[in-house]
Design a protein around this motif. Structure first.
Motif, PDB file in Angstrom:
ATOM      1  N   ASP A 380      50.878 -16.039  93.544  1.00  0.00           N
ATOM      2  CA  ASP A 380      51.486 -16.947  94.526  1.00  0.00           C
ATOM      3  C   ASP A 380      51.396 -18.373  93.982  1.00  0.00           C
ATOM      4  O   ASP A 380      50.462 -19.111  94.284  1.00  0.00           O
ATOM      5  CB  ASP A 380      50.754 -16.825  95.868  1.00  0.00           C
ATOM      6  N   LEU A 381      52.361 -18.737  93.154  1.00  0.00           N
ATOM      7  CA  LEU A 381      52.363 -20.058  92.512  1.00  0.00           C
ATOM      8  C   LEU A 381      53.339 -20.976  93.237  1.00  0.00           C
ATOM      9  O   LEU A 381      54.483 -20.613  93.469  1.00  0.00           O
ATOM     10  CB  LEU A 381      52.757 -19.929  91.038  1.00  0.00           C
ATOM     11  N   ALA A 382      52.845 -22.150  93.571  1.00  0.00           N
ATOM     12  CA  ALA A 382      53.662 -23.102  94.338  1.00  0.00           C
ATOM     13  C   ALA A 382      54.832 -23.604  93.505  1.00  0.00           C
ATOM     14  O   ALA A 382      54.696 -23.846  92.298  1.00  0.00           O
ATOM     15  CB  ALA A 382      52.800 -24.274  94.793  1.00  0.00           C
ATOM     16  N   GLU A 383      55.967 -23.760  94.140  1.00  0.00           N
ATOM     17  CA  GLU A 383      57.138 -24.316  93.461  1.00  0.00           C
ATOM     18  C   GLU A 383      56.981 -25.835  93.342  1.00  0.00           C
ATOM     19  O   GLU A 383      56.328 -26.481  94.172  1.00  0.00           O
ATOM     20  CB  GLU A 383      58.410 -23.981  94.234  1.00  0.00           C
ATOM     21  N   ASP A 384      57.602 -26.401  92.305  1.00  0.00           N
ATOM     22  CA  ASP A 384      57.566 -27.857  92.081  1.00  0.00           C
ATOM     23  C   ASP A 384      56.130 -28.380  92.039  1.00  0.00           C
ATOM     24  O   ASP A 384      55.819 -29.458  92.574  1.00  0.00           O
ATOM     25  CB  ASP A 384      58.353 -28.600  93.173  1.00  0.00           C
ATOM     26  N   LEU A 385      55.251 -27.612  91.402  1.00  0.00           N
ATOM     27  CA  LEU A 385      53.867 -28.053  91.280  1.00  0.00           C
ATOM     28  C   LEU A 385      53.802 -29.231  90.312  1.00  0.00           C
ATOM     29  O   LEU A 385      54.338 -29.158  89.204  1.00  0.00           O
ATOM     30  CB  LEU A 385      52.999 -26.902  90.755  1.00  0.00           C
TER      31      LEU A 385
END
Length: 503
Positions: A380-385
């Motif tokens: 679960d990797l955040a977008e626009d990190l």
């Protein structure tokens, strides 16, 4: 003047006694004995001062008896009492003044002893000239020191000439190999090179703002060619707003910084050893990861050859096979490149790093370990990190250690319950990265020792993985923590600020 005070006091005492005894003026001549008491402040101690006051009172009584005999007129008695009261009060006040002077002298002596003998170099400066220059600028509506820097770039160098050295302790003289204060005053401006003017402007900004302390480090090139690192603190006493007395304490931290650099180099070496050891544990997985694209290259190459050998070669199929070969070869090359980055010893290389990419590359490297151990992976990797500033290899080592630890922690958990969650998110000013496993958890009694060097719960572990992770994250301005509930798994999470500049 103090040398002649005893003689002057004796002459005045004799003169007052003669006048008081032989004259018949209707005034309290004996009051003049207070001059004797006041002169005694210059040469007598507290006990001697009381004795002199008592002597003056005795002379007053003697003079009264000699001049009046048995006759005791009321007005003469009144003048005598007034004289005695004046002498007594003056003696008491002089005693108090003498005691206060003694306390002040002791305090000054203690200050001077500390000033001269302390192991920290101390410079006593007079910044009155700088204060006057600031006042002139402010009267001309200059609001900020930045305005002066923009209009007069040379003001910082001029300001150094306004600093007057009034005193220096022995430690400061020894630091700069100066024989005396005068020689040190001439030497100081030459020690401040042009590349240090930025630090001078920061000091001026602090003084402009009225701050009472400023601390920084400076690298000074000494007259013998040595470069020394000094930590200095500029202190302005709150009761000296005119900047006529500013104390600058100086400490030579060259040896300390060299030791810190050696320690940092040792930590980097240890981190490299730990990476190589980890890669050694993953030999089978690495071989599998490389074997897949290489086998695909062979397969696609054979298919391409078959399409070429047909009576009518199918060039479209050949092109497709060759494109697949290139893609598979590139994939194998990327794996080797990432492995080489982890294994090669190199100095830290700060750059803008995407932690999501680091996580994906590390997961690819560990995919066989995940499959063999039958771990259910959820990402679960955040977008626009936001990207963080740091060394990519070191950050990949952190992620690799945490993922590998999580996989190994679930080795004795039933296969149906082996779940690994990798998550990234954006906090207020930092990137948060977490790894959660469903292993047995961490016993409370060992949780406080998790990040200690050489502490491990694994039979064959070195106990350096988590310690190295903490060291790497500390250097990157972040931190790491662990939370666990027995039987419910463990979560390791770390944060790295994303608003830091590349140093």
């Amino acid at each position: 003047m103090a040398r002649f005070a005893p003689l002057a006091a004796a002459v005045i005492a004799v003169a007052v006694f003669i006048l008081d005894t032989l004259t018949t003026f209707d005034i309290a001549i004996a009051v003049l004995y207070v001059v004797v008491v006041l002169l005694a402040l210059n040469f007598a101690g507290k006990i001697e001062l009381v004795a002199i006051g008592a002597g003056c009172m005795g002379l007053t009584l003697l003079s009264f008896l000699l001049s009046h005999g048995h006759q005791l007129p009321a007005d003469s008695i009144g003048r005598c009492l007034v004289s005695l009261a004046a002498i007594g009060i003056t003696t008491f006040l002089a005693f108090r003044v003498k005691a206060a002077i003694g306390i002040l002298a002791d305090s000054e002596q203690r200050y001077r002893s500390i000033f001269l003998a302390t192991g920290v170099g101390i410079l006593q400066m007079d910044f009155t000239g700088l204060k006057n220059a600031f006042d002139r600028y402010k009267s001309n509506n200059v609001q900020r020191i930045d305005d002066i820097e923009r209009r007069e770039p040379g003001f910082a160098r001029s300001a150094l000439k306004m600093f007057k050295l009034t005193n220096a302790n022995n430690t400061a003289l020894n630091m700069f190999n100066a024989p005396n204060v005068g020689a040190l005053e001439l030497l100081l401006p030459s020690l401040v090179s042009e590349d240090m003017e930025g630090k001078v402007w920061k000091l001026l900004a602090s003084l402009w703002a009225g701050n009472q302390s400023y601390e920084a480090e400076a690298v000074l090139k000494m007259s013998d060619g040595r470069q020394l690192i000094f930590l200095y603190n500029v202190a302005v006493p709150f009761d000296r707003p005119a900047l006529d007395m500013v104390l600058i304490s100086i400490m030579d931290v060259t040896a300390r910084r060299e030791a810190e650099n050696e320690l940092h180099a040792a930590r980097s070496q240890l981190a490299h050893v730990a990476r190589v050891a980890t890669l050694g544990e993953l030999t089978v997985s690495i071989a599998h990861e490389l074997n897949q694209p290489l086998a695909a290259v062979v397969t696609n190459g054979g298919a391409g050859l078959r399409w070429l050998k047909r009576e009518v070669p199918d060039l479209t199929k050949v092109q497709s096979s060759m494109e697949s070969m290139v893609a598979d070869a590139t994939r194998a090359s990327d794996v080797i490149k990432h492995l080489r980055g982890l294994s090669v010893k190199s100095p830290p290389d700060p750059d803008n790093v995407d932690l999501n990419e680091v996580a994906e590359e590390t997961i690819t490297l560990l995919q066989r370990e995940i499959d063999i151990n039958q771990v259910s992976l959820r990402v679960d990797l955040a977008e626009d990190l936001p990207k963080v500033v740091g060394d990519r290899v070191q950050l990949q080592q952190v992620v690799l250690n945490l993922l590998l630890n999580a996989i190994q922690a679930m080795a004795h958990v039933p296969e149906s319950r082996r779940e690994l969650l990798v998550r990234s998110s954006r906090e207020e000013s930092a990137v948060l990265f977490s790894v959660h496993d469903t292993g047995p958890g961490i016993p409370p009694e060992i949780s406080s020792n998790l990040f200690d060097p050489f502490y491990t719960t694994k039979p064959d572990g070195m106990g350096m993985g988590l310690s190295i992770c903490r060291s790497i994250l500390t250097v990157h301005g972040g931190g790491i923590s662990a939370s666990s509930e027995p039987g419910a798994g463990t979560t390791f999470e770390f944060t790295i600020p994303f608003n830091r500049e590349i140093g």
